[in-house]
Design an enzyme around this catalytic site. Structure first.
Site, PDB file in Angstrom:
ATOM      1  CB  CYS A 239      -5.134  29.956   2.276  1.00  0.00           C
ATOM      2  SG  CYS A 239      -3.924  30.737   3.357  1.00  0.00           S
TER       3      CYS A 239
ATOM      4  CG  HIS B 108       2.497  13.601   8.724  1.00  0.00           C
ATOM      5  ND1 HIS B 108       2.987  13.574  10.008  1.00  0.00           N
ATOM      6  CD2 HIS B 108       2.416  12.324   8.330  1.00  0.00           C
ATOM      7  CE1 HIS B 108       3.207  12.318  10.353  1.00  0.00           C
ATOM      8  NE2 HIS B 108       2.869  11.535   9.360  1.00  0.00           N
TER       9      HIS B 108
END
Ligand code: PEP
Ligand code: MG
Length: 560
Positions: free
Chosen positions: A485, A191
């Site tokens: 993506c 993250h």
């Protein structure tokens, strides 16, 4: 370590491109587990000390949340809420009374019990376990009179050095002050890496013990593209880093210097990101993650609610492509209304399209909502399913979409089997979009959430690149477009390699469009192909990356 010309450097994984120089500041770390000792305070004094420390921490976090905006505000509020929660304080006080331990030990034990409970609940609650540990460390620091762990409170720009960042820290990163980020742990899909990229902060993660060398130097230069940290930068290097624009603008459309078209699209995970993506020049949306509409709810959102949420994104891109992904929940993101059950290996569990085998109505309802929203908007809506592993799954999904009037139905290629069978899959599906985050984890058998395996988790691994190549071959054979993506598309050098492998669209966080578009505009298709060929034949990720960087001559001119 030294570079060829004897410049001392430390290496890690460059996860957010750009160069920045500045003084290093190390983030205060938590004091760690306090020894189990008896307290010299009276029971009442110890109990009071715990309440006072928890209150001070909660008030500090609340005050900071009021100054913050958006996600940072929400994260700070949630963390303050945990600090205010009487369960933790009461449990710690109880331990002081029954065991006679120090207040800091009691807080450590009580927080451990709360975190365990959260973890056993899974999903959203399991994510909160990290916040509980963060609150615990802050209360303990307060009790010990030590500096609070977390971001240094400084106004002058600096390079942040940290072991890794808690969500509450990442949410508060201010790109004006934190010039670059260097972490001991973490990998390209952690993250911390994703957030650094979305804020445009150059970042190098996973430097390991090298962080000690970096910390001993007053001023360093961080190159978030190559993953190198120059410990003794020259005045010229520092000046050049200062002159570089922090964020390049993207001037659509995406193309190489010799005019080969590559659609540059944006990833969005909530309605609010669509407008800024359009303003940043995104030619469309290449990945609309729909989980936001479902997470944190006890029951499935109604079809009307979904129509409203999807319409918001479609309307930001009239006449443009919007690729919407059906719900990717289950396993580590369980939802109360999906019957996935307990699983020992959640990443290999009932997630993505697999949840629809057991709860087909949830997918049916979502497709109904997508079709209704698409019908009412002028966006060119494409639909894709996550975690397709077999040809029959692609066929079923395309048929189900067609029954809802959704003609452009595709698949995400995130599982090696789908990359290898891309030909027959694309004989059924209208397009493929490669999700490199998951493709890396399944190719290298390395959980993408584990910092301890971050050295394996890189889309530069030649095995991953070969799977991308295989998918593109399948696409060419069926004359179907293949895009990327996953986070790999946001790394400008890797993006050029992906184009060289045959990918025709790249979808990324809107902030990355400028760098990716600029590098492509400065490279020929032949250079992209040559870089791809060299990277494919490399034996490891580092060599693949070095070979590509050397081939793409614009990399150095642009400081990427
Ligand atoms: C991916 O796996 O690369 C992807 C784009 O999907 P997510 O990150 O949402 O799993
Ligand atoms: Mg994925």
């Amino acid at each position: 370590m030294t570079d060829g010309d004897e410049v001392p450097i430390v290496r890690g994984a460059g996860v957010s491109p750009g160069r920045a120089a500045g003084p290093t500041v190390r983030m205060a770390t938590a004091a760690g587990e306090p020894p189990s000792r008896r307290t010299s305070l009276s029971e009442d004094e110890a109990a009071q000390a715990i309440v006072d420390a928890a209150t001070a921490v909660a008030e500090g976090l609340s005050a900071r949340s009021e100054e913050a905006e958006g996600t940072a505000r929400e994260v700070l509020q949630t963390t303050a809420q945990i600090a205010k929660d009487p369960t933790l304080v009461k449990d710690a006080q109880e331990r002081v009374r029954s065991e006679g331990v120090t207040p800091e030990r009691a807080v450590w034990e009580a927080a451990g019990a709360v975190a365990d409970q959260f973890e056993s609940l899974g999903g959203y609650f399991a994510e909160r376990a990290r916040d509980v540990s963060d609150v615990r460390d802050r209360i303990i620091a307060h009790l010990l009179g030590a500096p609070s762990p977390g971001l240094p409170q400084r106004e002058e720009p600096y390079i942040l050095l940290a072991q890794d960042l808690a969500p509450v820290d990442t949410a508060q990163l201010d790109p004006q002050v934190v010039r670059a980020l260097v972490t001991e742990q973490g990998g390209p899909t952690s993250h911390t890496a994703i957030l650094a990229r979305s804020l445009g902060i150059p970042a190098v993660v996973g430097v390991g013990a090298g962080i000690e060398d970096v910390a001993t130097h007053a001023e360093v230069l961080v190159d978030g593209g190559s993953g190198k940290i120059y410990l003794e930068p020259t005045a010229q290097q520092v000046a050049a880093a200062r002159e570089r624009p922090r964020q390049r603008r993207f001037d659509p459309p995406g193309r190489t210097s010799d005019g080969y078209r590559v659609a540059l699209l944006a990833n969005v995970a909530e309605v609010g990101q669509a407008g800024p993506a359009a303003e940043a020049g995104a030619e469309g949306i290449g990945l609309f993650r729909t989980e936001f509409a479902y997470l944190g709810r006890d029951c499935e959102p109604s079809i009307d609610e979904q129509v409203e949420a999807y319409t918001g994104v479609f309307e930001a891109f009239p006449g443009r492509r919007v690729v919407i992904r059906t719900l990717d929940a289950g396993a580590d993101k369980p939802l109360p209304f999906l019957s996935t059950g307990e699983e020992a290996n959640p990443a290999l569990g009932v997630r993505g399209i697999r949840t629809s085998w057991y709860d087909p109505q949830v997918l049916e309802n979502q497709l109904t909502a997508i079709a209704r929203a698409a019908e009412a908007s002028s966006a060119e809506v494409w639909v894709m399913a996550p975690m397709i592993a077999q040809v029959s799954e692609a066929e079923d999904f395309v048929r189900t979409c067609a029954a809802h009037g959704l003609k452009t139905a595709g698949v995400m290629v995130e599982v090696p089997s789908a990359a290898l069978l891309a030909g027959p899959i694309l004989a059924r599906a209208a397009f493929a979009s490669i999700g490199t985050n998951d493709l890396v984890q399944y190719t290298l058998a390395a959980d993408r959430l584990l910092g301890s395996l971050s050295m394996l988790s890189t889309p530069w691994d030649p095995a991953v690149l070969r799977l991308v190549e295989s998918t593109c071959e399948g696409g060419r054979a069926q004359d179907r477009p293949v895009g990327v993506c996953g986070e790999a598309a946001a790394d400008p050098v890797l993006a050029a390699v992906l184009v060289g492998l045959g990918v025709s669209s790249l979808s990324m966080t809107a902030r990355a469009l400028g760098d990716v578009g600029t590098l492509l505009a400065g490279s020929t298709l032949a250079q992209c192909r040559q870089a791809a060929g060299l990277a494919l034949s490399a034996e490891n990720a580092e060599d693949a990356r070095e070979a590509a960087r050397e081939t793409l001559t614009a990399v150095d001119d642009l400081g990427l």
